[in-house]
Design a protein around this motif. Structure first.
Motif, mmCIF file in Angstrom:
data_model
loop_
_atom_site.group_PDB
_atom_site.id
_atom_site.type_symbol
_atom_site.label_atom_id
_atom_site.label_comp_id
_atom_site.label_asym_id
_atom_site.label_seq_id
_atom_site.Cartn_x
_atom_site.Cartn_y
_atom_site.Cartn_z
ATOM 1 N N ARG A 347 0.864 -1.217 -0.097
ATOM 2 C CA ARG A 347 -0.212 0.059 -0.016
ATOM 3 C C ARG A 347 0.827 1.244 0.030
ATOM 4 N N SER A 348 2.031 1.055 -0.366
ATOM 5 C CA SER A 348 3.264 2.451 -0.128
ATOM 6 C C SER A 348 2.467 3.397 -1.260
ATOM 7 N N CYS A 349 1.894 3.072 -2.428
ATOM 8 C CA CYS A 349 1.301 3.982 -3.177
ATOM 9 C C CYS A 349 -0.048 4.255 -3.153
ATOM 10 N N SER A 350 -0.662 3.779 -2.012
ATOM 11 C CA SER A 350 -2.068 4.079 -2.042
ATOM 12 C C SER A 350 -2.379 5.067 -1.201
ATOM 13 N N TRP A 351 -2.359 6.375 -1.592
ATOM 14 C CA TRP A 351 -2.387 7.525 -0.758
ATOM 15 C C TRP A 351 -2.295 8.819 -1.592
ATOM 16 N N ARG A 352 -3.023 9.925 -1.224
ATOM 17 C CA ARG A 352 -3.199 11.183 -2.031
ATOM 18 C C ARG A 352 -1.991 11.989 -1.920
ATOM 19 N N ALA A 355 2.304 16.627 -3.336
ATOM 20 C CA ALA A 355 3.579 17.057 -3.874
ATOM 21 C C ALA A 355 3.479 16.229 -5.053
ATOM 22 N N PRO A 356 4.506 17.022 -5.960
ATOM 23 C CA PRO A 356 4.682 16.315 -7.373
ATOM 24 C C PRO A 356 5.383 14.818 -7.325
ATOM 25 N N VAL A 357 5.118 13.978 -7.970
ATOM 26 C CA VAL A 357 5.837 12.753 -8.144
ATOM 27 C C VAL A 357 6.191 12.339 -9.320
ATOM 28 N N VAL A 368 13.227 -5.862 -11.307
ATOM 29 C CA VAL A 368 11.934 -5.427 -10.586
ATOM 30 C C VAL A 368 11.186 -5.130 -11.952
ATOM 31 N N VAL A 369 10.285 -5.825 -12.275
ATOM 32 C CA VAL A 369 9.360 -5.527 -13.413
ATOM 33 C C VAL A 369 8.632 -4.136 -13.602
ATOM 34 N N LEU A 370 8.527 -3.754 -14.525
ATOM 35 C CA LEU A 370 8.001 -2.402 -14.866
ATOM 36 C C LEU A 370 6.408 -2.064 -14.249
ATOM 37 N N ALA A 371 6.088 -3.178 -14.335
ATOM 38 C CA ALA A 371 4.590 -3.189 -13.873
ATOM 39 C C ALA A 371 4.317 -2.742 -12.521
ATOM 40 N N ASN A 372 5.452 -2.782 -11.587
ATOM 41 C CA ASN A 372 5.587 -2.323 -10.399
ATOM 42 C C ASN A 372 5.232 -0.859 -10.367
ATOM 43 N N SER A 373 5.985 -0.173 -11.144
ATOM 44 C CA SER A 373 5.797 1.383 -11.430
ATOM 45 C C SER A 373 4.560 1.828 -12.187
ATOM 46 N N GLU A 374 3.978 0.998 -13.127
ATOM 47 C CA GLU A 374 2.705 1.209 -13.787
ATOM 48 C C GLU A 374 1.661 1.119 -12.684
ATOM 49 N N HIS A 375 1.720 0.149 -11.895
ATOM 50 C CA HIS A 375 0.393 -0.042 -10.802
ATOM 51 C C HIS A 375 0.788 1.194 -9.803
ATOM 52 N N CYS A 376 2.043 1.563 -9.411
ATOM 53 C CA CYS A 376 2.035 2.500 -8.449
ATOM 54 C C CYS A 376 1.515 3.950 -9.125
ATOM 55 N N ARG A 377 2.023 4.218 -10.117
ATOM 56 C CA ARG A 377 1.328 5.427 -11.075
ATOM 57 C C ARG A 377 -0.197 5.483 -11.024
ATOM 58 N N ASP A 378 -0.729 4.386 -11.329
ATOM 59 C CA ASP A 378 -2.203 4.312 -11.417
ATOM 60 C C ASP A 378 -2.763 4.473 -9.787
ATOM 61 N N ASP A 379 -2.195 3.903 -9.129
ATOM 62 C CA ASP A 379 -2.644 4.145 -7.560
ATOM 63 C C ASP A 379 -2.778 5.444 -7.220
ATOM 64 N N LEU A 380 -1.540 6.233 -7.405
ATOM 65 C CA LEU A 380 -1.336 7.504 -6.825
ATOM 66 C C LEU A 380 -2.034 8.518 -7.916
ATOM 67 N N ALA A 381 -2.368 8.147 -9.130
ATOM 68 C CA ALA A 381 -3.190 9.046 -9.965
ATOM 69 C C ALA A 381 -4.569 9.105 -9.727
ATOM 70 N N LYS A 382 -5.210 7.653 -9.562
ATOM 71 C CA LYS A 382 -6.577 7.817 -9.190
ATOM 72 C C LYS A 382 -7.091 8.442 -7.783
ATOM 73 N N ARG A 383 -5.972 8.657 -6.858
ATOM 74 C CA ARG A 383 -6.179 9.522 -5.597
ATOM 75 C C ARG A 383 -5.985 11.042 -6.179
ATOM 76 N N GLY A 384 -5.594 11.541 -7.322
ATOM 77 C CA GLY A 384 -5.397 12.931 -7.520
ATOM 78 C C GLY A 384 -4.123 13.408 -7.641
ATOM 79 N N ASP A 386 -0.223 14.411 -8.700
ATOM 80 C CA ASP A 386 0.349 14.969 -9.901
ATOM 81 C C ASP A 386 1.649 13.978 -10.174
ATOM 82 N N VAL A 387 1.401 13.038 -11.021
ATOM 83 C CA VAL A 387 2.286 11.769 -11.065
ATOM 84 C C VAL A 387 2.766 11.565 -12.581
#
Length: 417
Positions: A347-352, A355-357, A368-384, A386-387
């Motif tokens: 849940r390290s990316c599950s927050w609003r 600050a810019p990310v 460490v497969v790229l999907a990790n960053s894709e999922h993190c980006r999506d988790d942060l983006a859906k909470r508003g 700037d990522v």
């Protein structure tokens, strides 16, 4: 805590004063400030004392040419070197796995040719099994060199060793997010005391970064700063690199299905399994998780004294040759205490993020497969948030990403200012 009224015209004056008051002339010299010396037993710690600065020890003093040489050896861009640096090992109070008082160490790099008003970078290192490879013990090696990079570019840079690495007691609780964050946050608190006592004013808006294991540490630390975990420190910007942000949804499936290199996978899974058992008691005998001949050896490899390369050389190319069928199933579908711990870390990316990310990754990463960053980006983006996500390219490996990203992160931060 108020900033000291003593404000030298630049940090070079601070460094000279620190060395003059040191208790000796060796590179690892304990500063004579109002805390115990490095060799003294640390003072008792209470719940209110987290982040108390216990001792300071100088570990490096490099001019620009020496910084350039150290960075070149780690294949790090040297065009941003603007300052000589002095580095210190800080010993400070923090908490252990059970919230009980303990101590940890970390590296603080001070740019000597900048003014007294400094923006702080928190740099979290990647996976280490050897305690003496941690930033404060090896500041010019791979774990400490990013701090040299940011420090020589003008930032006061802190690099936590984490629990059980550097000069901290006990084994390292690898991939235990709560103590990775508490050790990182408490080092920031100790750094404020360090700066305050030497007339250095620090900007509370912290630039947070880290690679691999440290990428996930960075996102979790950013979350806690955003939540107001400290009254002084705030999140200024977040730039993690190639972190395993989604163990269950992205990283473990890739590891178990052959998308990740074999021996590094075996190393990471073995390290995590041994560390998780120490805190969760997953088995009574190693043979319940590890197959022969590894069951008789693997715990001793992760005692803090064995270098990563030495361990990897003894591991099989097929990571599944390490584990019993029963434990392989638990890795694929983690349940119970193990599953709960992994999900909490995911849940390290599950927050609003206010600050810019900017997430740095590479399509050439085979660890460490790229999907990790894709999922993190999506988790942060859906909470508003700037990522954005930056792909460093198909030719950039996981380990190269940690160094290739450094000048890009620095340029981005400068653009924000």
């Amino acid at each position: 805590m108020e900033i000291s009224a003593m404000k030298p015209s630049n940090t070079k004056a601070f460094r000279r004063a620190a060395i003059v008051t040191a208790a000796g002339t060796a590179a690892a010299t304990a500063l004579a400030i109002a805390v115990p010396t490095a060799s003294a037993a640390p003072a008792p710690v209470t719940g209110q004392d987290r982040g108390t600065l216990l001792s300071v020890e100088q570990v490096i003093d490099l001019d620009r040419a020496q910084v350039t040489d150290a960075l070149m050896k780690q294949k790090i861009d040297t065009s941003q070197v603007r300052s000589s640096v002095t580095g210190y090992r800080l010993t400070y109070s923090t908490v252990d796995l059970d919230g009980r008082p303990t101590t940890a160490t970390g590296l603080v790099v001070v740019p000597n040719d900048s003014g007294p008003n400094l923006q702080v970078v928190s740099q979290a290192h990647g996976t280490l099994s050897e305690r003496h490879a941690a930033p404060s013990s090896a500041p010019t090696r791979i774990a400490g060199s990013p701090a040299l990079f940011y420090g020589s570019a003008g930032h006061l840079t802190v690099a936590p060793d984490y629990l059980g690495l550097g000069s901290g007691p006990g084994p390292h609780p690898y991939m235990h997010s709560p103590t990775e964050v508490s050790a990182s946050l408490d080092l920031l608190r100790a750094t404020r005391a360090f700066a305050d006592r030497h007339g250095l004013q620090v900007d509370p808006d912290t630039l947070v970064t880290g690679s691999s294991q440290g990428g996930r540490v960075a996102t979790a630390l950013g979350r806690e700063l955003r939540r107001g975990a400290d009254r002084f420190w705030r999140l200024g910007a977040l730039a993690p690199v190639a972190g395993p942000y989604d163990i269950i949804g992205a990283q473990t499936p890739a590891m178990l299905d052959g998308q990740v290199e074999g021996r590094p996978t075996a190393y990471t899974l073995a390290y995590y399994t041994v560390a998780a058992n120490r805190r969760l008691h997953l088995w009574d005998s190693p043979s319940e998780a590890f197959q022969a001949p590894y069951a008789a050896k693997v715990e001793s490899w992760f005692d803090g004294d064995h270098p990563t390369d030495q361990i990897i050389a003894q591991l099989p190319d097929d990571p599944m040759a390490l584990f019993t069928p029963k434990y392989q199933q638990l890795l694929r579908q983690p349940t119970g205490k193990l599953g709960a711990e992994i999900r909490a870390g995911d849940r390290s990316c599950s927050w609003r993020a206010s600050a810019p990310v900017r997430l740095y990754t590479s399509s050439g990463d085979r660890n460490v497969v790229l999907a990790n960053s894709e999922h993190c980006r999506d988790d942060l983006a859906k909470r508003g948030a700037d990522v954005t996500m930056v792909d460093l390219g198909p030719d950039v490996t996981h380990f190269a990403a940690a160094t290739v990203a450094l000048p890009r992160i620095l340029d981005w931060w400068r653009g924000l200012r």
